[in-house]
Design a protein around this motif. Structure first.
Motif, PDB file in Angstrom:
ATOM      1  N   ASP A  96      25.534  -5.070  28.724  1.00 43.07           N
ATOM      2  CA  ASP A  96      26.803  -4.376  28.485  1.00 43.07           C
ATOM      3  C   ASP A  96      27.096  -4.303  26.994  1.00 43.07           C
ATOM      4  O   ASP A  96      27.490  -3.246  26.470  1.00 43.07           O
ATOM      5  CB  ASP A  96      27.953  -5.112  29.177  1.00 43.07           C
ATOM      6  N   PHE A  97      26.912  -5.436  26.314  1.00 46.83           N
ATOM      7  CA  PHE A  97      27.154  -5.441  24.866  1.00 46.83           C
ATOM      8  C   PHE A  97      26.184  -4.516  24.154  1.00 46.83           C
ATOM      9  O   PHE A  97      26.592  -3.696  23.318  1.00 46.83           O
ATOM     10  CB  PHE A  97      27.023  -6.852  24.288  1.00 46.83           C
ATOM     11  N   TYR A  98      24.897  -4.638  24.452  1.00 44.79           N
ATOM     12  CA  TYR A  98      23.908  -3.841  23.724  1.00 44.79           C
ATOM     13  C   TYR A  98      24.080  -2.346  23.971  1.00 44.79           C
ATOM     14  O   TYR A  98      23.872  -1.530  23.061  1.00 44.79           O
ATOM     15  CB  TYR A  98      22.492  -4.295  24.078  1.00 44.79           C
ATOM     16  N   VAL A  99      24.458  -1.970  25.160  1.00 43.08           N
ATOM     17  CA  VAL A  99      24.708  -0.554  25.445  1.00 43.08           C
ATOM     18  C   VAL A  99      25.907  -0.069  24.637  1.00 43.08           C
ATOM     19  O   VAL A  99      25.851   0.987  23.983  1.00 43.08           O
ATOM     20  CB  VAL A  99      24.935  -0.331  26.955  1.00 43.08           C
ATOM     21  N   GLU A 100      26.994  -0.818  24.660  1.00 43.31           N
ATOM     22  CA  GLU A 100      28.199  -0.397  23.940  1.00 43.31           C
ATOM     23  C   GLU A 100      27.974  -0.387  22.433  1.00 43.31           C
ATOM     24  O   GLU A 100      28.402   0.541  21.733  1.00 43.31           O
ATOM     25  CB  GLU A 100      29.365  -1.322  24.295  1.00 43.31           C
ATOM     26  N   ALA A 101      27.286  -1.410  21.923  1.00 42.75           N
ATOM     27  CA  ALA A 101      27.038  -1.480  20.483  1.00 42.75           C
ATOM     28  C   ALA A 101      26.083  -0.379  20.028  1.00 42.75           C
ATOM     29  O   ALA A 101      26.284   0.245  18.980  1.00 42.75           O
ATOM     30  CB  ALA A 101      26.490  -2.849  20.109  1.00 42.75           C
ATOM     31  N   ASN A 102      25.022  -0.135  20.812  1.00 43.59           N
ATOM     32  CA  ASN A 102      24.102   0.957  20.465  1.00 43.59           C
ATOM     33  C   ASN A 102      24.798   2.306  20.547  1.00 43.59           C
ATOM     34  O   ASN A 102      24.540   3.199  19.730  1.00 43.59           O
ATOM     35  CB  ASN A 102      22.879   0.927  21.393  1.00 43.59           C
ATOM     36  N   SER A 111      18.107  -5.575  20.824  1.00 44.41           N
ATOM     37  CA  SER A 111      18.407  -5.633  22.261  1.00 44.41           C
ATOM     38  C   SER A 111      17.401  -6.424  23.088  1.00 44.41           C
ATOM     39  O   SER A 111      16.970  -5.961  24.162  1.00 44.41           O
ATOM     40  CB  SER A 111      18.529  -4.201  22.825  1.00 44.41           C
ATOM     41  N   PRO A 112      17.039  -7.643  22.679  1.00 44.01           N
ATOM     42  CA  PRO A 112      16.018  -8.413  23.412  1.00 44.01           C
ATOM     43  C   PRO A 112      16.606  -9.170  24.599  1.00 44.01           C
ATOM     44  O   PRO A 112      16.541 -10.397  24.686  1.00 44.01           O
ATOM     45  CB  PRO A 112      15.504  -9.373  22.333  1.00 44.01           C
ATOM     46  N   PHE A 113      17.180  -8.438  25.538  1.00 41.85           N
ATOM     47  CA  PHE A 113      17.936  -9.065  26.624  1.00 41.85           C
ATOM     48  C   PHE A 113      17.082  -9.989  27.479  1.00 41.85           C
ATOM     49  O   PHE A 113      17.552 -11.022  27.960  1.00 41.85           O
ATOM     50  CB  PHE A 113      18.606  -7.994  27.489  1.00 41.85           C
ATOM     51  N   PHE A 114      15.806  -9.644  27.686  1.00 40.35           N
ATOM     52  CA  PHE A 114      14.908 -10.464  28.497  1.00 40.35           C
ATOM     53  C   PHE A 114      14.791 -11.869  27.903  1.00 40.35           C
ATOM     54  O   PHE A 114      14.875 -12.876  28.617  1.00 40.35           O
ATOM     55  CB  PHE A 114      13.547  -9.780  28.578  1.00 40.35           C
ATOM     56  N   PRO A 135      31.933 -17.030  25.462  1.00 41.01           N
ATOM     57  CA  PRO A 135      32.475 -16.025  24.533  1.00 41.01           C
ATOM     58  C   PRO A 135      31.513 -14.857  24.324  1.00 41.01           C
ATOM     59  O   PRO A 135      30.821 -14.780  23.316  1.00 41.01           O
ATOM     60  CB  PRO A 135      32.675 -16.828  23.245  1.00 41.01           C
ATOM     61  N   TRP A 136      31.472 -13.954  25.251  1.00 41.71           N
ATOM     62  CA  TRP A 136      30.549 -12.819  25.174  1.00 41.71           C
ATOM     63  C   TRP A 136      30.868 -11.959  23.955  1.00 41.71           C
ATOM     64  O   TRP A 136      32.028 -11.758  23.605  1.00 41.71           O
ATOM     65  CB  TRP A 136      30.640 -11.975  26.449  1.00 41.71           C
ATOM     66  N   PRO A 137      29.845 -11.461  23.260  1.00 40.35           N
ATOM     67  CA  PRO A 137      30.086 -10.644  22.066  1.00 40.35           C
ATOM     68  C   PRO A 137      30.759  -9.326  22.411  1.00 40.35           C
ATOM     69  O   PRO A 137      30.679  -8.844  23.548  1.00 40.35           O
ATOM     70  CB  PRO A 137      28.682 -10.411  21.497  1.00 40.35           C
ATOM     71  N   LYS A 138      31.404  -8.749  21.411  1.00 40.87           N
ATOM     72  CA  LYS A 138      32.107  -7.485  21.609  1.00 40.87           C
ATOM     73  C   LYS A 138      31.636  -6.471  20.570  1.00 40.87           C
ATOM     74  O   LYS A 138      31.474  -6.792  19.398  1.00 40.87           O
ATOM     75  CB  LYS A 138      33.618  -7.698  21.462  1.00 40.87           C
ATOM     76  N   ALA A 139      31.455  -5.244  21.024  1.00 39.35           N
ATOM     77  CA  ALA A 139      31.010  -4.191  20.112  1.00 39.35           C
ATOM     78  C   ALA A 139      32.035  -3.907  19.024  1.00 39.35           C
ATOM     79  O   ALA A 139      31.683  -3.394  17.958  1.00 39.35           O
ATOM     80  CB  ALA A 139      30.705  -2.918  20.893  1.00 39.35           C
ATOM     81  N   GLU A 140      33.288  -4.259  19.264  1.00 40.49           N
ATOM     82  CA  GLU A 140      34.326  -4.032  18.244  1.00 40.49           C
ATOM     83  C   GLU A 140      34.083  -4.858  16.996  1.00 40.49           C
ATOM     84  O   GLU A 140      34.646  -4.566  15.934  1.00 40.49           O
ATOM     85  CB  GLU A 140      35.707  -4.351  18.811  1.00 40.49           C
ATOM     86  N   TYR A 141      33.235  -5.888  17.093  1.00 38.27           N
ATOM     87  CA  TYR A 141      32.916  -6.706  15.928  1.00 38.27           C
ATOM     88  C   TYR A 141      31.785  -6.105  15.090  1.00 38.27           C
ATOM     89  O   TYR A 141      31.334  -6.708  14.126  1.00 38.27           O
ATOM     90  CB  TYR A 141      32.510  -8.117  16.350  1.00 38.27           C
ATOM     91  N   LEU A 146      25.658 -14.028  17.548  1.00 34.62           N
ATOM     92  CA  LEU A 146      25.671 -12.974  18.568  1.00 34.62           C
ATOM     93  C   LEU A 146      25.558 -13.550  19.981  1.00 34.62           C
ATOM     94  O   LEU A 146      26.371 -13.270  20.852  1.00 34.62           O
ATOM     95  CB  LEU A 146      24.538 -11.982  18.293  1.00 34.62           C
ATOM     96  N   PHE A 147      24.545 -14.357  20.231  1.00 36.66           N
ATOM     97  CA  PHE A 147      24.398 -15.032  21.515  1.00 36.66           C
ATOM     98  C   PHE A 147      24.002 -16.480  21.258  1.00 36.66           C
ATOM     99  O   PHE A 147      22.876 -16.751  20.825  1.00 36.66           O
ATOM    100  CB  PHE A 147      23.326 -14.350  22.388  1.00 36.66           C
ATOM    101  N   ASP A 148      24.924 -17.399  21.497  1.00 37.33           N
ATOM    102  CA  ASP A 148      24.666 -18.824  21.319  1.00 37.33           C
ATOM    103  C   ASP A 148      24.278 -19.410  22.672  1.00 37.33           C
ATOM    104  O   ASP A 148      25.123 -19.806  23.459  1.00 37.33           O
ATOM    105  CB  ASP A 148      25.916 -19.514  20.763  1.00 37.33           C
TER     106      ASP A 148
END
Length: 337
Positions: free
Chosen positions: A169-175, A134-137, A104-110, A72-74
């Motif tokens: 952005d990813f976490y909002v779209e995925a949620n 969603s642990p963005f911090f 390579p930012w993750p995409k909610a389409e995945y 998800l986030f490397d």
């Protein structure tokens, strides 16, 4: 009355006389110890059933499946990163937005949440805590290195905001995708970031409001859109920004780390008309060293202070092997009194 109905009343501040409990997340090494003690299967679910747990935590993160198996986030992308909080991540030397564009930012389409929904469907009588964690911090801290992250808040706030925005952005779209498909299968959006040490916040309240709160509000808006209670996890001492969390729309606070500064039940009681609570039974030392009867007395004490809007649970969800099985059982028994 089902556990789900009961906790909905508690979270809506209508739970007079109702007792509820969440075990948390027994560690992998804890499971066989408890299983042997109670003569049950070596599974978390068997532990939950034995304790008559009212809740289940089912994260939606498992629904992310990159076609090439990319995580998800490397945060070590292209570099060798040490496994420490201060280790520099792949954006340690980033100075402009252009420096992060090739990541390579993750995409909610995945995301495919079919299996997550199937798991949630098994527990319709329980209070299910769900959503992407969603642990963005923490992720931003890993991208820069924690110390570097905090320094960049002053030296290069634009790059901090740019990285944070792309993660959220990813976490909002995925949620958004997850809760749109979830429907009324569950009632609580649960996500977490640890903002506190034993004594205070990692960053000043002003920096929290500048660099963290806008992202919080974006995530909370998704939960509210789908009529979910928003439950926030943060370990540590976060008492200085609790009013900000309430204003942003947080409904439930977890795990209320009892030994952290400003986080005792008595100190948090001022917020019990605005917040419900999950947690409160100290897991740092009390859970380890107390007798079962002392555990029961502490549960009764915390309920008397923070009730009726509390679900009893340890002050950290990870139940380690040094916590006696008898103490967890005592917590469960007293929580239902």
């Amino acid at each position: 009355m089902t556990s789900r109905e009961k906790i909905n009343l508690i979270f809506n501040h209508k739970g007079d006389g109702l007792g509820a409990m969440w075990t948390g997340h027994p560690n992998d090494n804890t499971i066989p110890i408890y299983a042997k003690e109670w003569g049950i299967e070596e599974t978390r679910e068997a532990i939950f059933e034995h304790l008559e747990d009212d809740c289940r935590w089912i994260t939606a993160d498992r629904g992310y499946h990159h076609p090439d198996g990319v995580p998800l986030f490397d945060t070590s992308y292209g570099i060798k990163q040490r496994a420490t909080l201060s280790a520099e991540g792949c954006f340690a030397n980033a100075e402009t937005v252009a420096d992060i564009e090739n990541y390579p930012w993750p995409k909610a389409e995945y995301c495919d949440f079919t299996k997550v929904y199937e798991e949630i469907d098994k527990y319709q009588d329980k209070m299910v805590f769900t959503g992407l964690w969603s642990p963005f911090f923490h992720i931003v801290a890993d991208f820069f290195g924690m110390e570097n992250y905090f320094i960049k808040m002053y030296e290069n706030p634009e790059i901090v905001e740019a990285v944070t925005e792309r993660i959220v952005d990813f976490y909002v779209e995925a949620n958004e995708k997850f809760f749109a498909g979830l429907g009324d299968r569950a009632d609580v959006m649960f996500f977490g970031n640890d903002f506190g040490t034993q004594l205070d916040l990692f960053i000043s309240p002003d920096n929290f409001r500048k660099f963290v709160m806008p992202s919080f509000k974006r995530l909370i808006a998704v939960g509210k859109k789908y009529n979910k209670k928003v439950m926030l996890h943060s370990c540590g001492s976060i008492y200085r920004i609790i009013p900000d969390l309430i204003e942003a729309g947080v409904d439930v606070l977890h795990p209320i780390q009892a030994q952290a500064k400003g986080m005792s039940a008595a100190e948090l009681a001022q917020y019990k008309d605005d917040l419900a609570f999950v947690g409160g039974i100290d897991a740092q030392s009390f859970f380890v060293n107390a007798t079962p009867e002392q555990i029961k007395e502490e549960v009764r004490r915390v309920k008397s202070i923070l009730g009726p809007s509390i679900v009893i649970s340890p002050s950290h969800e990870e139940i380690l092997p040094n916590v006696p099985a008898a103490n967890v059982l005592a917590m469960a028994q007293a929580s239902r009194e």
